[in-house]
Design a protein around this motif. Structure first.
Motif, PDB file in Angstrom:
ATOM      1  N   LYS A   1      50.361   6.081 -35.857  1.00 58.53           N
ATOM      2  CA  LYS A   1      50.549   7.978 -36.541  1.00 58.53           C
ATOM      3  C   LYS A   1      50.978   8.292 -35.346  1.00 58.53           C
ATOM      4  O   LYS A   1      51.507   9.345 -35.443  1.00 58.53           O
ATOM      5  CB  LYS A   1      49.768   8.648 -37.169  1.00 58.53           C
ATOM      6  CG  LYS A   1      49.111   8.094 -38.516  1.00 58.53           C
ATOM      7  CD  LYS A   1      48.282   8.227 -39.075  1.00 58.53           C
ATOM      8  CE  LYS A   1      48.064   7.562 -40.639  1.00 58.53           C
ATOM      9  NZ  LYS A   1      46.396   8.314 -40.711  1.00 58.53           N
ATOM     10  N   LYS A   2      50.795   7.995 -33.920  1.00 53.12           N
ATOM     11  CA  LYS A   2      50.063   8.892 -32.257  1.00 53.12           C
ATOM     12  C   LYS A   2      52.063   8.029 -31.531  1.00 53.12           C
ATOM     13  O   LYS A   2      51.972   7.999 -30.711  1.00 53.12           O
ATOM     14  CB  LYS A   2      49.651   9.233 -31.606  1.00 53.12           C
ATOM     15  CG  LYS A   2      48.356  10.133 -32.498  1.00 53.12           C
ATOM     16  CD  LYS A   2      47.721  10.511 -31.992  1.00 53.12           C
ATOM     17  CE  LYS A   2      46.398  11.407 -32.666  1.00 53.12           C
ATOM     18  NZ  LYS A   2      45.531  11.781 -31.505  1.00 53.12           N
TER      19      LYS A   2
ATOM     20  N   LYS B   1      40.956  -2.295 -29.412  1.00 50.54           N
ATOM     21  CA  LYS B   1      40.803  -1.477 -31.065  1.00 50.54           C
ATOM     22  C   LYS B   1      42.182  -1.488 -31.318  1.00 50.54           C
ATOM     23  O   LYS B   1      43.185  -1.787 -30.612  1.00 50.54           O
ATOM     24  CB  LYS B   1      40.213  -0.304 -30.025  1.00 50.54           C
ATOM     25  CG  LYS B   1      41.041   0.425 -29.618  1.00 50.54           C
ATOM     26  CD  LYS B   1      40.358   1.813 -28.918  1.00 50.54           C
ATOM     27  CE  LYS B   1      40.765   2.429 -27.691  1.00 50.54           C
ATOM     28  NZ  LYS B   1      40.577   3.750 -27.477  1.00 50.54           N
TER      29      LYS B   1
ATOM     30  N   SER C   1      51.458   1.148 -42.624  1.00 53.26           N
ATOM     31  CA  SER C   1      50.174  -0.115 -42.188  1.00 53.26           C
ATOM     32  C   SER C   1      50.276  -0.749 -43.427  1.00 53.26           C
ATOM     33  O   SER C   1      49.840  -0.097 -44.838  1.00 53.26           O
ATOM     34  CB  SER C   1      49.751  -0.085 -41.248  1.00 53.26           C
ATOM     35  OG  SER C   1      50.025   0.640 -39.998  1.00 53.26           O
TER      36      SER C   1
ATOM     37  N   ASN D   1      52.304   7.666 -27.832  1.00 55.78           N
ATOM     38  CA  ASN D   1      52.496   7.258 -26.941  1.00 55.78           C
ATOM     39  C   ASN D   1      53.099   6.337 -26.196  1.00 55.78           C
ATOM     40  O   ASN D   1      52.565   5.548 -25.072  1.00 55.78           O
ATOM     41  CB  ASN D   1      50.527   5.941 -27.851  1.00 55.78           C
ATOM     42  CG  ASN D   1      49.453   6.958 -28.063  1.00 55.78           C
ATOM     43  OD1 ASN D   1      48.796   7.561 -27.552  1.00 55.78           O
ATOM     44  ND2 ASN D   1      49.046   6.273 -29.107  1.00 55.78           N
TER      45      ASN D   1
ATOM     46  N   PHE E   1      45.552   0.412 -32.450  1.00 56.87           N
ATOM     47  CA  PHE E   1      46.870   0.967 -31.772  1.00 56.87           C
ATOM     48  C   PHE E   1      46.777   2.059 -33.112  1.00 56.87           C
ATOM     49  O   PHE E   1      47.237   1.699 -33.726  1.00 56.87           O
ATOM     50  CB  PHE E   1      48.228   0.234 -31.376  1.00 56.87           C
ATOM     51  CG  PHE E   1      49.139   1.554 -30.843  1.00 56.87           C
ATOM     52  CD1 PHE E   1      48.973   1.624 -29.556  1.00 56.87           C
ATOM     53  CD2 PHE E   1      50.203   1.720 -31.582  1.00 56.87           C
ATOM     54  CE1 PHE E   1      50.222   2.201 -29.518  1.00 56.87           C
ATOM     55  CE2 PHE E   1      50.776   2.497 -31.205  1.00 56.87           C
ATOM     56  CZ  PHE E   1      50.997   3.367 -29.592  1.00 56.87           C
ATOM     57  N   ASN E   2      47.215   3.356 -32.422  1.00 56.68           N
ATOM     58  CA  ASN E   2      47.248   4.215 -33.268  1.00 56.68           C
ATOM     59  C   ASN E   2      49.110   4.647 -33.868  1.00 56.68           C
ATOM     60  O   ASN E   2      49.491   5.541 -32.457  1.00 56.68           O
ATOM     61  CB  ASN E   2      46.669   5.544 -32.878  1.00 56.68           C
ATOM     62  CG  ASN E   2      46.227   6.487 -34.354  1.00 56.68           C
ATOM     63  OD1 ASN E   2      47.697   6.793 -35.099  1.00 56.68           O
ATOM     64  ND2 ASN E   2      46.150   8.023 -33.842  1.00 56.68           N
TER      65      ASN E   2
END
Length: 343
Positions: A34-35, A29, A54, A39, A31-32
């Protein structure tokens, strides 16, 4: 190095590095970003602020196109004054093409644009994504006397930083996926990050940053091979609207000496098609006239690609054609190093 806190913009275009594995389902999935620092907490050790942007619809790099190159260039253009460096996350398959193109599109670049990606998703147990990402950001943030150490488009992968327009993807499975056969690495990451300062590119001082967005796609690449026939060469050279051909020859720029081969190439050149001679070898340079099998190409007045990569040659062709370079000057300008892409 100074203690100035730099600002880095992370640009995610797509690719494996932007995927993370869902360990419950095994599926990949997005990757975020924004975090990002939550992470990847190691990033908090870097003395820089990191923002990210993005593509509206991230793409596999196999779908990368000229229009996408322009989008990347425009993102850098619109944010150039706000950030000290840029890191472009990109799929590895066409990274050398995109990065080479950006090196020509971004004229008088005075800040780092670092392309990187990964062979495995960022959440995979054995991923190369975290190291590539962390070190790329660190490199983009390098400052000395309040000026960026790197001031060109480059590519970082598996502990090495390369000049982007000198790279080629050489392996689809190993973490060491890229090589720069004809130019030394710009930096190497080990226990310490060592910068090869003598290899760094520096543009003309006092020139203002300029972005070129016109890239002419009426170009082709043809790799010659034993048994190549006249119909194939004729077909390629008679492609509608073709303006330029990158001809991948043997060794130091050698090619068949059959009359039909000379006739087809000679006719195309007389009709205004630019033909550049590049070697299909991984390393080395074109030396037309060194052998009899390349002397006929020199007499036909083919453009000498010297030690340029195919990726950089096709990007340079698109760039020069897009800038409407005079046919009388085209050969001279192509044979001149514009961004450190050739000797």
């Amino acid at each position: 190095m100074t203690n100035k806190k730099t600002k880095i913009l992370l640009i995610y275009t797509g690719g494996t590095i932007g995927m993370v594995k869902d360990y419950d389902t095994g599926a990949l999935k997005a990757f975020n970003f924004k975090k990002l620092q939550k992470n990847i907490p190691e990033l908090n050790q870097l003395d820089c602020d990191i923002d990210n942007i993005s593509f509206d619809a991230p793409i596999d790099s196999s779908n990368m196109n000229v229009e996408d190159w322009v989008v990347i260039a425009e993102i850098i253009e619109s944010n150039y004054q706000r950030y000290d460096g840029f890191v472009v996350l990109h799929g590895s398959d066409t990274m050398s093409y995109t990065a080479s193109a950006l090196s020509f599109m971004l004229e008088n670049l005075g800040k780092p644009v670092v392309f990187t990606g990964s062979q495995l998703p960022i959440g995979d147990l054995r991923t190369d994504a975290k190291e590539n990402l962390i070190t790329s950001i660190q490199i983009a943030a390098l400052q000395e006397n309040n000026k960026p150490v790197i001031q060109e488009v480059c590519l970082y992968f598996e502990y090495k930083l390369y000049r982007a327009n000198r790279t080629t993807k050489i392996n689809a499975e190993h973490f060491e996926a890229f090589a720069s056969m004809n130019y030394p690495s710009l930096a190497e990451s080990g226990v310490h990050l060592k910068v090869n300062r003598e290899a760094l590119y520096r543009g003309k001082k006092g020139k203002s940053f300029k972005v070129h967005k016109q890239m002419d796609r009426n170009v082709a690449i043809l790799k010659i091979f034993p048994g190549i026939g006249q119909p194939l060469l004729n077909s390629v050279l008679n492609t509608p609207n073709l303006k330029a051909l990158v001809l991948e020859t043997y060794g130091a720029g050698n090619a068949p000496m059959e009359d039909w081969f000379k006739k087809e190439l000679g006719g195309a050149i007389k009709n205004g098609i630019f033909v550049v001679n590049v070697t299909q070898c991984s390393g080395g340079s074109v030396l037309m006239g060194q052998y009899e099998t390349s002397e006929h190409l020199r007499k036909l007045d083919l453009i000498n690609g010297k030690d340029i990569t195919t990726e950089a040659a096709i990007a340079k062709m698109m760039y020069l054609l897009g800038n409407n370079i005079s046919p009388k000057l085209f050969k001279t300008i192509f044979e001149t190093s514009l961004r450190g892409e050739m000797q």
